[in-house]
Design a protein around this motif. Structure first.
Motif, PDB file in Angstrom:
ATOM      1  N   GLU A 119       3.066 -13.198  -7.433  1.00 51.29           N
ATOM      2  CA  GLU A 119       1.665 -12.862  -7.163  1.00 51.29           C
ATOM      3  C   GLU A 119       1.511 -11.387  -6.799  1.00 51.29           C
ATOM      4  OE1 GLU A 119       0.260 -15.437  -4.140  1.00 51.29           O
ATOM      5  OE2 GLU A 119       0.468 -17.259  -5.324  1.00 51.29           O
ATOM      6  N   VAL A 120       2.460 -10.857  -6.020  1.00 51.75           N
ATOM      7  CA  VAL A 120       2.380  -9.445  -5.624  1.00 51.75           C
ATOM      8  C   VAL A 120       2.523  -8.545  -6.844  1.00 51.75           C
ATOM      9  CG1 VAL A 120       3.470  -7.639  -4.258  1.00 51.75           C
ATOM     10  CG2 VAL A 120       3.198  -9.909  -3.295  1.00 51.75           C
ATOM     11  N   TYR A 121       3.465  -8.889  -7.743  1.00 53.57           N
ATOM     12  CA  TYR A 121       3.618  -8.099  -8.958  1.00 53.57           C
ATOM     13  C   TYR A 121       2.328  -8.119  -9.771  1.00 53.57           C
ATOM     14  CZ  TYR A 121       8.623  -7.031  -8.872  1.00 53.57           C
ATOM     15  OH  TYR A 121       9.839  -6.507  -8.583  1.00 53.57           O
ATOM     16  N   GLN A 122       1.709  -9.304  -9.890  1.00 56.00           N
ATOM     17  CA  GLN A 122       0.474  -9.405 -10.655  1.00 56.00           C
ATOM     18  C   GLN A 122      -0.621  -8.555 -10.018  1.00 56.00           C
ATOM     19  OE1 GLN A 122      -0.708 -13.412 -11.785  1.00 56.00           O
ATOM     20  NE2 GLN A 122       1.377 -14.134 -11.467  1.00 56.00           N
ATOM     21  N   THR A 123      -0.675  -8.575  -8.678  1.00 57.91           N
ATOM     22  CA  THR A 123      -1.671  -7.771  -7.969  1.00 57.91           C
ATOM     23  C   THR A 123      -1.458  -6.296  -8.226  1.00 57.91           C
ATOM     24  OG1 THR A 123      -1.798  -9.444  -6.229  1.00 57.91           O
ATOM     25  CG2 THR A 123      -2.649  -7.245  -5.708  1.00 57.91           C
TER      26      THR A 123
ATOM     27  N   ASN B 144       0.821  -1.213   0.000  1.00 59.39           N
ATOM     28  CA  ASN B 144       0.000   0.000   0.000  1.00 59.39           C
ATOM     29  C   ASN B 144       0.856   1.264   0.000  1.00 59.39           C
ATOM     30  OD1 ASN B 144      -3.035  -0.632   0.222  1.00 59.39           O
ATOM     31  ND2 ASN B 144      -2.112  -2.089   1.642  1.00 59.39           N
ATOM     32  N   LYS B 145       2.023   1.199   0.673  1.00 58.51           N
ATOM     33  CA  LYS B 145       2.949   2.332   0.586  1.00 58.51           C
ATOM     34  C   LYS B 145       3.379   2.550  -0.861  1.00 58.51           C
ATOM     35  CE  LYS B 145       5.168   2.568   5.150  1.00 58.51           C
ATOM     36  NZ  LYS B 145       6.459   2.429   5.860  1.00 58.51           N
ATOM     37  N   THR B 146       3.654   1.446  -1.544  1.00 60.17           N
ATOM     38  CA  THR B 146       4.083   1.545  -2.947  1.00 60.17           C
ATOM     39  C   THR B 146       3.001   2.207  -3.797  1.00 60.17           C
ATOM     40  OG1 THR B 146       5.349  -0.495  -2.654  1.00 60.17           O
ATOM     41  CG2 THR B 146       4.946   0.221  -4.910  1.00 60.17           C
ATOM     42  N   ILE B 147       1.745   1.788  -3.597  1.00 64.95           N
ATOM     43  CA  ILE B 147       0.640   2.378  -4.359  1.00 64.95           C
ATOM     44  C   ILE B 147       0.544   3.877  -4.069  1.00 64.95           C
ATOM     45  CG2 ILE B 147      -1.878   2.431  -4.586  1.00 64.95           C
ATOM     46  CD1 ILE B 147      -1.874  -0.567  -4.170  1.00 64.95           C
ATOM     47  N   TYR B 148       0.713   4.265  -2.793  1.00 63.75           N
ATOM     48  CA  TYR B 148       0.643   5.680  -2.433  1.00 63.75           C
ATOM     49  C   TYR B 148       1.745   6.473  -3.132  1.00 63.75           C
ATOM     50  CZ  TYR B 148       1.816   9.806   0.331  1.00 63.75           C
ATOM     51  OH  TYR B 148       2.157  11.079   0.707  1.00 63.75           O
ATOM     52  N   TYR B 149       2.968   5.957  -3.063  1.00 64.86           N
ATOM     53  CA  TYR B 149       4.085   6.680  -3.685  1.00 64.86           C
ATOM     54  C   TYR B 149       3.891   6.820  -5.186  1.00 64.86           C
ATOM     55  CZ  TYR B 149       6.668   6.220   0.717  1.00 64.86           C
ATOM     56  OH  TYR B 149       7.078   6.302   2.021  1.00 64.86           O
ATOM     57  N   TYR B 150       3.487   5.741  -5.856  1.00 63.14           N
ATOM     58  CA  TYR B 150       3.309   5.821  -7.307  1.00 63.14           C
ATOM     59  C   TYR B 150       2.143   6.734  -7.663  1.00 63.14           C
ATOM     60  CZ  TYR B 150       6.583   2.018  -8.359  1.00 63.14           C
ATOM     61  OH  TYR B 150       7.701   1.259  -8.524  1.00 63.14           O
TER      62      TYR B 150
ATOM     63  N   ALA C 111      11.752   2.066  -4.246  1.00 63.72           N
ATOM     64  CA  ALA C 111      12.515   1.588  -3.089  1.00 63.72           C
ATOM     65  C   ALA C 111      11.655   0.695  -2.196  1.00 63.72           C
ATOM     66  CB  ALA C 111      13.047   2.771  -2.296  1.00 63.72           C
ATOM     67  N   THR C 112      10.397   1.127  -1.939  1.00 63.31           N
ATOM     68  CA  THR C 112       9.510   0.332  -1.083  1.00 63.31           C
ATOM     69  C   THR C 112       9.162  -0.996  -1.743  1.00 63.31           C
ATOM     70  OG1 THR C 112       8.557   2.407  -0.289  1.00 63.31           O
ATOM     71  CG2 THR C 112       7.371   0.395   0.228  1.00 63.31           C
ATOM     72  N   PHE C 113       8.874  -0.926  -3.039  1.00 62.86           N
ATOM     73  CA  PHE C 113       8.543  -2.147  -3.757  1.00 62.86           C
ATOM     74  C   PHE C 113       9.731  -3.101  -3.787  1.00 62.86           C
ATOM     75  CE2 PHE C 113       5.303  -4.084  -6.260  1.00 62.86           C
ATOM     76  CZ  PHE C 113       5.975  -4.983  -7.063  1.00 62.86           C
ATOM     77  N   LYS C 114      10.936  -2.530  -3.936  1.00 64.79           N
ATOM     78  CA  LYS C 114      12.150  -3.356  -3.953  1.00 64.79           C
ATOM     79  C   LYS C 114      12.334  -4.043  -2.603  1.00 64.79           C
ATOM     80  CE  LYS C 114      17.113  -3.077  -4.877  1.00 64.79           C
ATOM     81  NZ  LYS C 114      18.248  -2.172  -5.214  1.00 64.79           N
ATOM     82  N   GLU C 115      12.045  -3.318  -1.505  1.00 67.01           N
ATOM     83  CA  GLU C 115      12.177  -3.909  -0.166  1.00 67.01           C
ATOM     84  C   GLU C 115      11.236  -5.101  -0.006  1.00 67.01           C
ATOM     85  OE1 GLU C 115      11.253  -1.184   2.944  1.00 67.01           O
ATOM     86  OE2 GLU C 115      11.394  -2.696   4.526  1.00 67.01           O
TER      87      GLU C 115
END
Length: 500
Positions: free
Chosen positions: A192-196, A156-162, A172-176
């Protein structure tokens, strides 16, 4: 007496089984809510989810109740902006959690309500409130000790940043998140996370999120494949080392015995050693061969699954992107990229036989030249040099390759330069098409790289780098090849090798 005891024991088992089944089954209200939701009746589904929340709580099944309450809450603002009602329901759910929740499960349930507030503020685009809810989500995820919630928080942090254009932080968050799961060799979960994430981008029509996540996915997929291969190679190396140690141990044992054996005993010992060593070497060879075949088969299956997945993603992505404003360069670039990805994936995954037809060579080449003639700039000269004869080719594939090469030549040929399309017969069953242009020279170290797809992350509005890799795949499908002529030094010459 024993018979009565046995019957009583069976009845107890049946009762326990029924009770356990009832404990994990869905209530009638939840089932009805899900059916209404699937039918598109959101208002009815919302009312039933809220009733299911109250029903579960009254039965002491707080966690199931909270999950239903949160689902019902989401339907307040899915199509209607009933944010006041949504926040009121969340407050009631939080009060229930405080009153009846216990331990780590309590923190996990509070995480769900905080996440729901986060999603509402995301829709309202209230940055300060979003950041506050992300802080609450982090606090509850840590308190719950649930790794799934920690990963969901990163997601969800990744979605917010993008969403808010903070791509560097999003990456960076997605990489972590991906690194955590990759380090524990949970490659399937990362996939699965990438697909989501990609699916979320499509649903929200967030072109930036789709592009960034898709680039990250392709880069991660290559590294994950390399890690999986390294793991397999490591296992094979260990097995080889173990086998060699066994051979050395047996060899030293046989050598020690040879000191006390003479005459026919020495000959028998030598023959025994030879037979043992031969058997061990043969067994090791058979074992390694079998394992290597299995590894190769698994890699081929993984590649086929990857091609199928990319093809599926591209097919689903394309209709969504078509709904966007394709007058914008970024949207048009994504549409082209999705189309190119699908074409390349279909080529790699196709096993169909390539059909051929007789083509009049001279008129075929003149037709290709006439198609690109209007794109010439300055005083660049373009000509076709082909004999008047017929050739047996796949017209669609050859046309695609030669038009792409001619367009590239037009882009890179300076004013006053020359572009030539030629045909050469190289044998009874071998022939070539050559596209030459004067101008920039491609260094030797780059000649193989330009035919590899996804070799770098680039600005899609300036090209996705899939043109030449696609042409290369088409050439190979025709039992041929596409390469750069290293002997041509006046510019660049691409050679399309074909054979009947």
């Amino acid at each position: 007496m024993r018979k009565k005891f046995f019957v009583l024991f069976l009845n107890l088992l049946v009762c326990c089984s029924v009770v356990m089944a009832q404990g994990v089954s869905k209530s009638e209200l939840q089932t009805r809510a899900e059916k209404e939701y699937d039918a598109g009746n959101l208002i009815a589904a919302r009312a039933l989810y809220i009733k299911a929340f109250d029903d579960y709580v009254n039965k002491g099944q707080v966690q199931q109740g909270v999950e239903c309450g949160v689902k019902g809450n989401a339907l307040y603002y899915a199509k209607e902006n009933l944010y006041k009602e949504a926040f009121d329901l969340l407050r009631r759910i939080d009060q229930t959690i405080e009153a009846k929740g216990q331990g780590t499960a309590k923190a996990a349930m509070h995480y769900l309500t905080s996440k729901e507030r986060f999603l509402m503020y995301m829709k309202m685009r209230k940055t300060a409130s979003i950041v506050e809810q992300l802080g609450n989500m982090e606090k509850f995820a840590n308190a719950s000790g649930d790794e799934k919630l920690t990963n969901d928080l990163l997601y969800n942090k990744t979605i917010y940043y993008y969403t808010f254009g903070q791509n560097d932080k999003g990456n960076a968050t997605f990489k972590e998140m991906a690194s955590k799961l990759t380090a524990s060799k949970q490659y399937g979960k990362v996939d699965e996370v990438y697909q989501t994430l990609i699916a979320n981008g499509r649903k929200s029509n967030n072109a930036s999120l789709v592009a960034e996540s898709y680039k990250s996915y392709l880069a991660w997929k290559d590294s994950a494949n390399a890690l999986a291969l390294a793991d397999t190679v490591g296992v094979l190396k260990k097995e080889i080392a173990d086998d060699e140690a066994i051979i050395e141990e047996k060899d030293s044992s046989l050598t020690a015995r040879q000191a006390v054996i003479w005459g026919l005993g020495i000959l028998a010992g030598v023959l025994a050693v030879a037979l043992v060593l031969g058997a061990l070497v043969l067994m090791r060879y058979m074992l390694l061969t079998r394992k290597q075949k299995k590894t190769i088969r698994q890699l081929n299956e993984n590649n086929a699954m990857q091609a199928k997945f990319i093809n599926n993603i591209s097919a689903q992505l394309y209709p969504t992107l078509q709904k966007l404003d394709n007058s914008k360069p970024e949207v048009k670039a994504l549409l082209d990229f999705a189309d190119h990805i699908q074409t390349l994936s279909e080529l790699e995954n196709s096993t169909e036989k390539i059909e051929r037809e007789e083509v009049q060579l001279a008129s075929f080449c003149e037709e290709l030249v006439s198609k690109v003639q209007p794109k010439l700039k300055g005083d660049v000269a373009l000509k076709a040099d082909a004999p008047k004869m017929t050739v047996n080719i796949n017209k669609a594939y050859v046309s695609h390759i030669l038009l792409h090469l001619l367009n590239n030549a037009i882009n890179y040929t300076p004013e006053g330069g020359h572009i030539t399309l030629e045909y050469k017969k190289r044998g009874a069953h071998k022939h070539q098409f050559l596209v030459s242009n004067t101008g920039s020279f491609i260094p030797e170290e780059q000649r193989e790289e330009i035919f590899k797809p996804f070799r770098e992350v680039c600005d899609l509005t300036k090209g996705d780098g899939l043109g030449l890799p696609t042409c290369k795949q088409m050439a190979m499908k025709m039992n041929g090849d596409l390469e750069i002529d290293p002997a041509f030094t006046k510019g660049v010459r691409f050679v399309l090798h074909l054979q009947d």
